[in-house]
Design an enzyme around this catalytic site. Sequence first.
Site, PDB file in Angstrom:
ATOM      1  N   GLU A 134      -9.313   3.389   4.613  1.00 43.77           N
ATOM      2  CA  GLU A 134      -9.010   1.979   4.348  1.00 43.77           C
ATOM      3  C   GLU A 134      -9.033   1.224   5.672  1.00 43.77           C
ATOM      4  OE1 GLU A 134      -5.272   1.123   2.293  1.00 43.77           O
ATOM      5  OE2 GLU A 134      -5.220  -0.848   3.252  1.00 43.77           O
ATOM      6  N   ARG A 184      -7.286  -6.890   9.224  1.00 44.94           N
ATOM      7  CA  ARG A 184      -6.236  -7.487  10.061  1.00 44.94           C
ATOM      8  C   ARG A 184      -6.702  -7.723  11.479  1.00 44.94           C
ATOM      9  NH1 ARG A 184      -1.146  -3.577   8.486  1.00 44.94           N
ATOM     10  NH2 ARG A 184      -1.760  -3.411   6.302  1.00 44.94           N
ATOM     11  N   THR A 215      -5.805  -4.869   2.979  1.00 44.84           N
ATOM     12  CA  THR A 215      -5.241  -6.192   3.276  1.00 44.84           C
ATOM     13  C   THR A 215      -6.180  -7.298   2.782  1.00 44.84           C
ATOM     14  OG1 THR A 215      -4.452  -5.127   5.331  1.00 44.84           O
ATOM     15  CG2 THR A 215      -3.848  -7.407   5.000  1.00 44.84           C
ATOM     16  N   LYS A 247      -1.436   0.368  -5.871  1.00 43.25           N
ATOM     17  CA  LYS A 247      -0.770   0.758  -4.627  1.00 43.25           C
ATOM     18  C   LYS A 247       0.703   0.371  -4.779  1.00 43.25           C
ATOM     19  CE  LYS A 247      -0.673  -1.270   0.060  1.00 43.25           C
ATOM     20  NZ  LYS A 247      -1.328  -1.146   1.366  1.00 43.25           N
TER      21      LYS A 247
HETATM   22  C1  3PG Z   1       0.086  -1.075   5.460  1.00 39.59           C
HETATM   23  O1  3PG Z   1      -0.599  -1.696   4.671  1.00 39.59           O
HETATM   24  O2  3PG Z   1       0.484  -1.494   6.555  1.00 39.59           O
HETATM   25  C2  3PG Z   1       0.429   0.272   5.033  1.00 39.59           C
HETATM   26  O3  3PG Z   1       1.426   0.187   4.102  1.00 39.59           O
HETATM   27  C3  3PG Z   1       0.761   1.198   6.146  1.00 39.59           C
HETATM   28  O4  3PG Z   1       2.088   1.465   6.170  1.00 39.59           O
HETATM   29  P1  3PG Z   1       2.637   2.447   7.275  1.00 39.59           P
HETATM   30  O5  3PG Z   1       2.238   1.889   8.604  1.00 39.59           O
HETATM   31  O6  3PG Z   1       4.139   2.439   7.073  1.00 39.59           O
HETATM   32  O7  3PG Z   1       2.030   3.805   7.023  1.00 39.59           O
END
Ligand code: 3PG
Length: 207
Positions: A40, A44, A68, A128
């Site tokens: 993924e 960002r 995201t 999710k």
């Molecule tokens: C995110 O989208 O930031 C994920 O949930 C990652 O979460 P984490 O950094 O706690 O693994």
Amino acid sequence: MNALDILRMAPVMPVLVVPDAGLAEDLAHTLVGAGLPVLEITLRTPQALQVLRRIRDAVPQAVVGAGTVLDGAQWDQALDHGAMFGVSPGLTPDLAASAQRRGEPFLPGVATASEAMYAAAQGLHTLKLFPAEAVGGRTLLRALHGPLPHLMFCPTGGIDSALAPQYLALPNVACVGGSWITPPAALAARDWPAIAALAAQAATLRA
Ligand code: 3PG
């Protein structure tokens, strides 16, 4: 492949924040080579779409998606750059309409029974759970399985290698997502052996 087929390919989906498009190919080769083919790429960083495109073009073994994704226009852009699936922290009517229109695997974030039911009503049954640890984690997933046994989840948010097996033991968890496989310092230093070791360990995680 549908969203569930993709999530079932590996126990862990690395959630990646890639600050430099020049890291794309080596990062993807490292993760895929260590046994984590589903990646993924979060939208960002300004380079994220370029990272998607580079991995799609150079690493055919990777199943690379966009994370995201916040609105329908971003989902269109991600698909144009080669995304094979999409992930969002939540779901809006705009995103639901876009997911339906494009028809590609899409994993919306939910945190409550009502949100899960709304997603399912839009035709989205693979979800999710986000932010997993903050909204009830395994306790919530166990509770949702009773009334909503047809829904499957990729919990993400606050999960690490110690917690992952406990999530993977649940009947409604297809895989977990997490960023622990790519510590930012290791990524910046191009420490591929360190990332490969974390990924290989994650690839062996089971209930
Ligand atoms: C995110 O989208 O930031 C994920 O949930 C990652 O979460 P984490 O950094 O706690 O693994």
